[in-house]
Design a protein around this motif. Sequence first.
Motif, PDB file in Angstrom:
ATOM      1  N   GLU A 102      55.339  54.903  26.708  1.00 15.56           N
ATOM      2  CA  GLU A 102      55.824  53.933  25.726  1.00 15.56           C
ATOM      3  C   GLU A 102      55.512  52.513  26.191  1.00 15.56           C
ATOM      4  O   GLU A 102      55.451  52.233  27.383  1.00 15.56           O
ATOM      5  CB  GLU A 102      57.339  54.071  25.573  1.00 15.56           C
ATOM      6  CG  GLU A 102      57.745  55.328  24.824  1.00 15.56           C
ATOM      7  CD  GLU A 102      59.234  55.332  24.521  1.00 15.56           C
ATOM      8  OE1 GLU A 102      60.019  55.486  25.461  1.00 15.56           O
ATOM      9  OE2 GLU A 102      59.583  55.177  23.348  1.00 15.56           O
ATOM     10  N   THR A 103      55.315  51.623  25.210  1.00 19.65           N
ATOM     11  CA  THR A 103      55.164  50.206  25.526  1.00 19.65           C
ATOM     12  C   THR A 103      56.555  49.596  25.529  1.00 19.65           C
ATOM     13  O   THR A 103      57.255  49.646  24.523  1.00 19.65           O
ATOM     14  CB  THR A 103      54.309  49.513  24.452  1.00 19.65           C
ATOM     15  OG1 THR A 103      53.175  50.312  24.177  1.00 19.65           O
ATOM     16  CG2 THR A 103      53.869  48.156  24.932  1.00 19.65           C
ATOM     17  N   HIS A 120      52.922  48.987  35.476  1.00 15.40           N
ATOM     18  CA  HIS A 120      52.030  47.869  35.215  1.00 15.40           C
ATOM     19  C   HIS A 120      52.744  46.913  34.273  1.00 15.40           C
ATOM     20  O   HIS A 120      52.822  47.153  33.081  1.00 15.40           O
ATOM     21  CB  HIS A 120      50.781  48.462  34.560  1.00 15.40           C
ATOM     22  CG  HIS A 120      49.662  47.503  34.414  1.00 15.40           C
ATOM     23  ND1 HIS A 120      49.105  46.843  35.473  1.00 15.40           N
ATOM     24  CD2 HIS A 120      48.995  47.085  33.331  1.00 15.40           C
ATOM     25  CE1 HIS A 120      48.147  46.071  35.041  1.00 15.40           C
ATOM     26  NE2 HIS A 120      48.049  46.201  33.749  1.00 15.40           N
ATOM     27  N   VAL A 149      43.039  41.192  39.116  1.00  9.72           N
ATOM     28  CA  VAL A 149      42.111  42.241  38.676  1.00  9.72           C
ATOM     29  C   VAL A 149      40.681  41.819  38.965  1.00  9.72           C
ATOM     30  O   VAL A 149      39.861  42.586  39.470  1.00  9.72           O
ATOM     31  CB  VAL A 149      42.306  42.522  37.168  1.00  9.72           C
ATOM     32  CG1 VAL A 149      41.150  43.323  36.625  1.00  9.72           C
ATOM     33  CG2 VAL A 149      43.609  43.247  36.932  1.00  9.72           C
ATOM     34  N   GLY A 185      39.962  42.006  42.576  1.00 10.37           N
ATOM     35  CA  GLY A 185      39.846  43.404  42.989  1.00 10.37           C
ATOM     36  C   GLY A 185      38.488  43.988  42.623  1.00 10.37           C
ATOM     37  O   GLY A 185      37.846  44.678  43.405  1.00 10.37           O
ATOM     38  N   ILE A 186      38.051  43.660  41.417  1.00  9.64           N
ATOM     39  CA  ILE A 186      36.777  44.219  40.966  1.00  9.64           C
ATOM     40  C   ILE A 186      35.629  43.682  41.801  1.00  9.64           C
ATOM     41  O   ILE A 186      34.756  44.423  42.257  1.00  9.64           O
ATOM     42  CB  ILE A 186      36.556  43.877  39.484  1.00  9.64           C
ATOM     43  CG1 ILE A 186      37.561  44.636  38.625  1.00  9.64           C
ATOM     44  CG2 ILE A 186      35.142  44.213  39.059  1.00  9.64           C
ATOM     45  CD1 ILE A 186      37.603  44.167  37.207  1.00  9.64           C
ATOM     46  N   GLU A 189      37.507  36.364  28.261  1.00  7.70           N
ATOM     47  CA  GLU A 189      38.887  36.392  27.808  1.00  7.70           C
ATOM     48  C   GLU A 189      39.430  37.800  27.921  1.00  7.70           C
ATOM     49  O   GLU A 189      39.177  38.659  27.070  1.00  7.70           O
ATOM     50  CB  GLU A 189      38.935  35.910  26.363  1.00  7.70           C
ATOM     51  CG  GLU A 189      40.324  35.895  25.774  1.00  7.70           C
ATOM     52  CD  GLU A 189      41.320  35.157  26.648  1.00  7.70           C
ATOM     53  OE1 GLU A 189      41.183  33.937  26.797  1.00  7.70           O
ATOM     54  OE2 GLU A 189      42.244  35.815  27.160  1.00  7.70           O
ATOM     55  N   LEU A 190      40.177  38.038  29.012  1.00  8.43           N
ATOM     56  CA  LEU A 190      40.721  39.380  29.211  1.00  8.43           C
ATOM     57  C   LEU A 190      42.204  39.435  28.906  1.00  8.43           C
ATOM     58  O   LEU A 190      42.797  40.497  28.923  1.00  8.43           O
ATOM     59  CB  LEU A 190      40.564  39.777  30.683  1.00  8.43           C
ATOM     60  CG  LEU A 190      39.247  40.341  31.152  1.00  8.43           C
ATOM     61  CD1 LEU A 190      39.351  40.683  32.619  1.00  8.43           C
ATOM     62  CD2 LEU A 190      38.918  41.600  30.373  1.00  8.43           C
ATOM     63  N   GLU A 222      43.695  41.788  26.250  1.00 12.55           N
ATOM     64  CA  GLU A 222      43.625  43.208  26.587  1.00 12.55           C
ATOM     65  C   GLU A 222      44.603  43.555  27.697  1.00 12.55           C
ATOM     66  O   GLU A 222      45.255  44.587  27.648  1.00 12.55           O
ATOM     67  CB  GLU A 222      42.204  43.559  27.018  1.00 12.55           C
ATOM     68  CG  GLU A 222      41.246  43.581  25.852  1.00 12.55           C
ATOM     69  CD  GLU A 222      39.894  44.079  26.263  1.00 12.55           C
ATOM     70  OE1 GLU A 222      39.115  43.270  26.789  1.00 12.55           O
ATOM     71  OE2 GLU A 222      39.629  45.269  26.072  1.00 12.55           O
ATOM     72  N   LEU A 223      44.712  42.687  28.692  1.00 18.58           N
ATOM     73  CA  LEU A 223      45.633  43.000  29.790  1.00 18.58           C
ATOM     74  C   LEU A 223      47.052  43.133  29.266  1.00 18.58           C
ATOM     75  O   LEU A 223      47.816  43.974  29.722  1.00 18.58           O
ATOM     76  CB  LEU A 223      45.572  41.911  30.863  1.00 18.58           C
ATOM     77  CG  LEU A 223      44.334  41.945  31.741  1.00 18.58           C
ATOM     78  CD1 LEU A 223      44.344  40.788  32.718  1.00 18.58           C
ATOM     79  CD2 LEU A 223      44.262  43.257  32.499  1.00 18.58           C
ATOM     80  N   ARG A 243      47.860  43.913  26.099  1.00 22.18           N
ATOM     81  CA  ARG A 243      47.952  45.059  25.219  1.00 22.18           C
ATOM     82  C   ARG A 243      48.037  46.364  25.996  1.00 22.18           C
ATOM     83  O   ARG A 243      48.693  47.304  25.575  1.00 22.18           O
ATOM     84  CB  ARG A 243      46.756  45.120  24.280  1.00 22.18           C
ATOM     85  CG  ARG A 243      47.034  46.102  23.138  1.00 22.18           C
ATOM     86  CD  ARG A 243      45.878  46.360  22.220  1.00 22.18           C
ATOM     87  NE  ARG A 243      45.178  45.197  21.844  1.00 22.18           N
ATOM     88  CZ  ARG A 243      43.853  45.095  21.870  1.00 22.18           C
ATOM     89  NH1 ARG A 243      43.137  46.112  22.267  1.00 22.18           N
ATOM     90  NH2 ARG A 243      43.259  43.988  21.513  1.00 22.18           N
ATOM     91  N   TYR A 244      47.350  46.446  27.129  1.00 21.66           N
ATOM     92  CA  TYR A 244      47.344  47.704  27.876  1.00 21.66           C
ATOM     93  C   TYR A 244      48.388  47.752  28.979  1.00 21.66           C
ATOM     94  O   TYR A 244      48.401  48.669  29.782  1.00 21.66           O
ATOM     95  CB  TYR A 244      45.958  47.971  28.462  1.00 21.66           C
ATOM     96  CG  TYR A 244      44.874  47.973  27.409  1.00 21.66           C
ATOM     97  CD1 TYR A 244      43.676  47.331  27.620  1.00 21.66           C
ATOM     98  CD2 TYR A 244      45.074  48.604  26.188  1.00 21.66           C
ATOM     99  CE1 TYR A 244      42.699  47.322  26.654  1.00 21.66           C
ATOM    100  CE2 TYR A 244      44.114  48.590  25.207  1.00 21.66           C
ATOM    101  CZ  TYR A 244      42.914  47.944  25.449  1.00 21.66           C
ATOM    102  OH  TYR A 244      41.954  47.934  24.492  1.00 21.66           O
ATOM    103  N   ALA A 245      49.234  46.753  29.003  1.00 19.82           N
ATOM    104  CA  ALA A 245      50.302  46.797  29.997  1.00 19.82           C
ATOM    105  C   ALA A 245      51.336  47.805  29.549  1.00 19.82           C
ATOM    106  O   ALA A 245      51.474  48.099  28.365  1.00 19.82           O
ATOM    107  CB  ALA A 245      50.927  45.415  30.141  1.00 19.82           C
ATOM    108  N   GLN A 246      52.101  48.307  30.521  1.00 18.70           N
ATOM    109  CA  GLN A 246      53.148  49.244  30.142  1.00 18.70           C
ATOM    110  C   GLN A 246      54.434  48.509  29.807  1.00 18.70           C
ATOM    111  O   GLN A 246      55.215  48.957  28.980  1.00 18.70           O
ATOM    112  CB  GLN A 246      53.405  50.224  31.284  1.00 18.70           C
ATOM    113  CG  GLN A 246      52.235  51.122  31.562  1.00 18.70           C
ATOM    114  CD  GLN A 246      52.468  51.967  32.779  1.00 18.70           C
ATOM    115  OE1 GLN A 246      52.537  51.464  33.897  1.00 18.70           O
ATOM    116  NE2 GLN A 246      52.587  53.251  32.582  1.00 18.70           N
TER     117      GLN A 246
END
Lengths: 998, 397
Positions: free
Chosen positions: A361-362, A386, A412, A415-416, A659-660, A663-664, A666-669
């Motif tokens: 779930e978000t 996250h 991030v 890290g990459i 521009e991330l 997305e970061l 949106r995909y966070a928990q």
Amino acid sequence: MTTRVVTLRWPLAVIPAQRAIEQLGGQPNRLVDELSALSARGALPARLEPERDDPSRHKLVVYASRHVASLYLTQQSDGYRLGHVSPRTFRDEDRLTTAALLLHCPSGWRAFGHVRDLPRGAFDQPWSSQIAELRQAWDALLAGARGPGAAGQQGQGLPAHHRHYLDLVERVIEASRDIEIARQELAPPLPYARREAAREQRYSGRGVYVFHLARAGGVTANALVQIADQPELRGRVDRADGREVVVRFDQSVDFRALPPQGELRVLPSDLVYSKQRAAVETLANGESANPALLPVLVDGAFAPFQPDGEAEPRRTLDDNQRDAFRRALTVPDLLLVLGPPGTGKTTTITEIVLACAARGETVLVTSHTNRAVDNVLANLSPDDVHAVRVGSESSMTAAARARTVDSLMEEVRAGILADTAQIDLLTAFGQAEPVLRQWLDHLADRRAVAADAQARHEEIGRALDDALATLSPELASARRRAEADHDRCRARLDGLDELIVALRTAEPGRQTAADAAGPLGWWRRWRLGRLRGRLSRTFAERAAVETDLARVAATRESLRAQAAALAAADPHCGPLVAEKDELTATIAECHRDTAHAASVITGALRPMLAVPEGIAPDPEDGPAWERFLAWASQAVTTVRARGALLAEWRSRIGDAETELRHELVRYAQVVATTCVGTASSPLLTDIVFDVAIIDEAGQISTPNMLVPMVRARRSILVGDHHQLPPFLDEEVKRWSQELTRGAGADVLTPADAREIGDLLVASGFERLFPRARDAQRVELTLQRRMPEVLARFVSNAFYQGRLRTSHEGGGGDPIFRSPFGMIDTSDRPADERAERALRATEPWQQRGYVNELEAELIAGFVARAAGYYGNWAVIVPYRAQAARIEAALTRELGDPGRVTENIGTVDSFQGGERDLIVYGFTRSNRTGSVGFLSELRRLNVAITRAKQQLVLVGDTSTLCSAGDESFAALARSLVDYLRANGDLRGSAEVGRLLREYR
Amino acid sequence: MTTAKAVLYPSRRALENAATIPDVRPLRLFPVLWPLWQVEISASVHDPQAYEVLDHFLVRAIAEGRLHTADELAAFFSLPAVLVRRCLDFLAAIGHLTVDDTAVAGGRVALTPLGVESWRAGVRYVAKESRQRLMFERFTGRPFPRAYYDGKIAVLPTPTIPEDRAPGYTRFRALFDATPLRPGAVAALAGRADRAAFNVPAALGPIQELGTTEGYLPCYLIETAAHGLLAYTAVSDDRDPFLAEVCREVDSARMLIEAEDPGVPLDIWTAWLARFAHGTGTVRQTPAGLWRVVLPRSSFGAGKVALYRLGSFELSKNHIAQLWCEDRDLRRDALLDRALALTSRRTITTIAQLLDAVAPAARSLEVPPPTLADLRAHARATGAPHMLGRLDLLAGA
């Protein structure tokens, strides 16, 4: 157009009158045929109209493509007379569009010359005008046309009471906003003499500049300011030190655009109110993430559900916490968790968040203040979940700042880019690729050579055989015989082996049978013997056949040698044999090369991607090698593509412009932000949350609570409405009181005014909790913070005696014998212990109070006792008194830094805890006036901060005789309780003890 | 509050256009509400959105890099596994990929056909539902061409015109037809290669019919002496070929018109003159058969009959007559006024076009067509200096 299809089963008879026949030019049948054709399709329009001569009777008017025919019932109602035909006109069209029947006559129409021509006999079809059906259909048609459908019902709007509720909420928002604006507009702009660059920490490209004001004061941190008359140059105040104001602008600002001298204007922040209004709008339009939210809030229309009985939290929770946890996982609309002080709300919330996130779930974690949000976030470790903190960085704690989207993005990114292992591998591969391709070509080439050689080898073999056959036919035939013998022996041997296996399998069974006792034992033993005999005979035979086989093999071998020698000697065959041998060598060499190449290729590919097991086939297997080549070629291409993709990825990520952030998030928990932040951050606009957890809900007003609730499918409110209520402007409270008195501009019923007042004064939580069903509410009752003696008082006074304690016991104080103590100043003369009033020291220019005696006592006590405890705090109702105590304590302890942050009013310590809490009532007068001490919940918050020891300081004579009756009652019960279970000491005695130990 | 817009331009404009067609003599004009069917349809459309960063790279890694599990993808991009899994969930939710066996290495992923198509196009297609209405003519069942779907064209849900939207005094008559829409009509239209010409875009997926309601298109039908029926709709000021074709095929309209009482034009216009308030005139018929109401010069001007109406048409009881004046100069002035008014039309961009547009009016007013000098002189004379500017603009173009 209203039409209705009517089916008339029986045929219809038409008798054209003379006049009609003339009108139809003597050809009535054409019309009748047309009627039949149209009605066969169910497309013959017709109407029943009153006859002109006798309006009580009706004629049937049918409409053909060009003619309109008036049909009159015959005497016996068995048919119609066609009385009159006219051309079809626009007026007919009008009549038809108003109402028309569509006749469907499967049996058709027929024309007759005269009524008596209608066949009537026992066996003939009955002729009927079927006027009854027509009348019925016509009436129904007219009724439908006039009926409710024509009116056009209004769409379903909101039920009245929902509308009423939303209206009230809107009024509350309006009122707060108007008051805020009025207050701000009265303030004058702030002129500044200089502006320059600042050294504040940057989190993004937005500009931060320092302004030197002409006069100090007038602006506080976090206020919204703008350069006067330039609305696009707008920002928030980071810091205000005397005359220096540091402003963090909303966006990158051109330094040159800032006027060197100018004015700063403090803006009313409309943001909060516009977001609240937007939330109400969303709710009104039914567009909230949970469409049934409004009925839930207004009507208490909760959906039934079952708590998740299987779910286990990661840490051990007590019974009620676990109940809350299990309910929170499955509740579909709203759950209310009442968490008195020290009952572990944050622990429960953490477990709920982790479990919901684990279920995919978000989760939205939100509260009224940044501090509360950061507090929950601090317990969510990045290793477990996250989570992303969204909001204004300057309002966050340092730890929370590390988890904003910008920080996360940097993390991030770093890290990459730091992970170079793969890209190194792929780059190396890319460099080696041409060589690898050469190996592939080489392998293909060797395969081709081997294939050719093999083909030639076989060709030569056949040629040799033929030559040998001609050279020595007997040898050839002998060889063939030997070959046949060999095969035969081989086959025989295989058969015998099978038999042996079969016999051997049967043996143990027979053995057991033979061993068993019984009347037939002798027979079984005989059978066993027979089997064994057979077995040994078979063995003997096998040995014989083996010998034969060896012999035949030897014969074959010697014959072959003979043939080879013959061939070698023969001048024609010789070279063939030589070539054949050469080819054999070539083939073997090719196979070696191929295998080697294959191992090189798979070796190079193995680090890059998964190499299927046994991919390298046997050298002989031609088609398998084709597949291998295809696979290898494809694999090389894939690895190359991956290399290019990874290089592009790293380049894209390394580019700061990428521009991330959307997305970061949106995909966070988990997303953590303030209530208003859910609506105001552009990063969150298109996210719908599966669950919202609202902490300190007892402090949040209804409009503020609605903002995150409309964005989440279900909500969990955690709070305590026995602690501080929503922060209110005094003016708003006055506004609502004015309304109740009827002095407001709007015309409001007393009931409305009262409801608005309620909405202002009470949090959303407080309004919902009493009305919720048992399934929707959980009360945490085990507190672990306060000593038992203190907790028992608090429980009885505020929580209906429901609070239980798990505590190892407090105390350890040098002066007090109980963890719950009080210094009573009523043993002093009135003027010694009295308060002193000050003007306008409190928020909203309220009158302040100072009590010298209490201040000295508190300072002395803390100076003495602080060393016995890990940490301490002094809480008093008035800022003025806090300042007074601060001064006194600084004098005693000598360390101003330590003192300032541990003395304050209740608001500064909400949600916190200390080993030692000292609370000074401050008010002491003859009239029993206690001012806003009468807000009992403030007292509850203050005294429930204590982990080891609570010391109250006050004048019990004033307190117990207070003008506010509920306060006085509480004070009296407090004094009684202290006498019975705590430690109530006179100020003189305590003062003496303090002086002794100085 | 804006005033409601009329459902159709005034009949006068249709008549003027009809009069410009050579050899056409309009006899009567009938305002008609032409019946049609409106079918609401729903179809799925692929909305092209731009890929963002993560989703595009993940899709490319699956398609080009042949990576198959969530953990592989996370390792490849050095991203936290949870982040990658949530992005994959998002892509699965919009139908771009499937995730199976989530227990194994985070889940096996594979692109769906939509996902592959999006990857190839470099654009993230998201399926959305698109709803629209299609119109079919009721008598023939033919679909209406695109031009009829312009929002400015009024299609009424009932055969009545609201009072504030009527373009004149003559009442519009509705036509009645009971035939329902053929069941396969929408499917047939969807199957046509040229369906975009009928407002069914090629981008729509499989079409579903949701419901059929009736509609009425206001139009003028002009009965002519020898050229059958002319039709005029809001689609354009010129003749409407679609409806005219339908009228040719289906007799109903013509029959209804023929069935109307023909009336005696002389009587009708004499009665009209009797009601006329701005002077006395006479009724005359030209040799060609066109009826004229001849008015004196004094009838025209401010407060009376506007000058631009000279040479234009009047409608009474469906009959048509031209307003006339024997004064040639007045007619010339009227023509020049009209010409100057035409300069503001967007479609007129050169003097040559202006003169072409004015020529039919000149013919019908029986005066010689004007020249540029005439127009200039008239503009100066009538005190309209901005007209001079406009003429210069056109002349310079």
